[in-house]
Design a protein around this motif. Structure first.
Motif: not given
Length: 341
Positions: A303-330
């Motif tokens: 569900x979309x609200x759970x996708x958001x939770x995943x992304x927020x956790x990724x941002x904090x744990x692995x900030x470099x992934x913010x620049x990945x094209x698939x993250x930027x697209x999402x």
């Protein structure tokens, strides 16, 4: 008085210290007051002087009486940096942390007046590169706390700290706290800090004790009876049982290997909120630059609200992934949800 979370508190303390003020932080035990002080010291490269006021007598604050040239004087303690001292090698100054400040006796409190207001120990000025901060527990928390006089309180700026589970989760993601604990706090935020001053339990769930609990279950795939006993001695019996029960949820979920092997259809998306929270944490804690594309495909099935939770956790744990094209697209597609309208 406003109550502030850890992020707000750190910002306020930094501004006070820059202005030459002495802040005093009060909260229930285990909420991380001293950790914030140490974080500030690390940010500004200051050596922390941890001074426990509750364990002191007035002479520890103003100096020990002695004789010099036939006259009584006071020999000041070496732990207070005065203006003639050299800054310690590798540091830019000191942060004098008056911990358990409201637990000292009245005489020690009075001796602290000069230190806080005049920045003096006996007749010696504190070093200009020495900052001062204080902290203590709340009077309502059955901790060893004394009511302070207005002469003391008027010399300080005051803050009351509150627990914010979202802030704690960000910190936990950045500090390798076990993913099962993070997932439990996401699902049941009220269990992050449950302090009852009337209880007879020796410990309780708090930001501090959950960090201890993470060390207890580190590298353990399941929580057996002995581990549960150890957890009970760390976060209390109720919280230990809840964590053990919640960890069993993971046994019913697909492994991260199964998810990444076939992210589109090789695993069943759970429906229970507790299981969904567990999946978001599992995905975030296993995200790397090599698997992020598969992981985002799997995340897209939630569900979309759970996708958001995943992304927020990724941002904090692995900030470099913010620049990945698939993250930027999402992020481009979901910015209105992720960051608010």
């Amino acid at each position: 008085m406003f109550e502030v979370n850890a992020v707000e508190l750190e910002q306020a303390l930094i501004e006070d210290l820059k202005a030459g003020l002495t802040p005093m932080v009060a909260s229930s035990p285990g909420m991380g007051k001293s950790d914030i002080i140490r974080s500030i010291a690390k940010t500004f490269n200051l050596k922390v002087i941890d001074f426990r006021v509750s364990q002191c007598e007035p002479v520890d604050m103003q100096g020990y009486p002695g004789i010099t040239d036939g006259r009584m004087t006071f020999h000041i303690p070496e732990y207070f940096p005065i203006e003639t001292d050299s800054i310690p090698e590798g540091y830019d100054g000191w942060l004098l942390f008056l911990d358990e400040f409201n637990s000292g006796n009245k005489q020690t409190e009075a001796a602290a007046y000069k230190l806080i207001l005049d920045r003096e120990v006996y007749k010696h000025k504190l070093h200009p590169r020495c900052l001062i901060a204080a902290a203590g527990n709340l009077t309502t928390d059955r901790a060893i706390v004394n009511t302070q006089s207005t002469a003391t309180t008027s010399r300080l700026t005051h803050y009351r700290m509150r627990v914010d589970h979202k802030v704690w989760i960000e910190w936990a993601n950045a500090n390798e706290i076990d993913h099962r604990i993070i997932s439990l706090i996401k699902f049941k935020p009220e269990i992050l800090h449950k302090f009852d001053p009337q209880t007879n339990e020796l410990t309780f769930p708090s930001p501090r004790t959950w960090e201890f609990a993470s060390k207890v279950i580190k590298n353990k795939s399941e929580i057996n009876h002995i581990t549960t006993v150890r957890l009970a001695g760390t976060v209390g019996e109720g919280a230990a049982v809840e964590l053990a029960a919640y960890s069993e949820i993971y046994q019913n979920l697909p492994t991260i290997e199964q998810i990444l092997a076939n992210p589109k259809s090789g695993w069943k998306v759970p429906k229970e909120p507790s299981e969904l929270f567990a999946v978001t944490t599992m995905l975030a804690h296993n995200s790397t630059k090599d698997n992020i594309e598969k992981l985002m495909i799997a995340n897209g099935r939630l569900p979309t609200e759970m996708q958001v939770i995943t992304l927020k956790d990724i941002y904090k744990r692995n900030p470099k992934l913010k620049k990945h094209p698939i993250i930027k697209e999402w992020t481009s597609k979901n910015a209105h949800i992720l960051f608010g309208n």
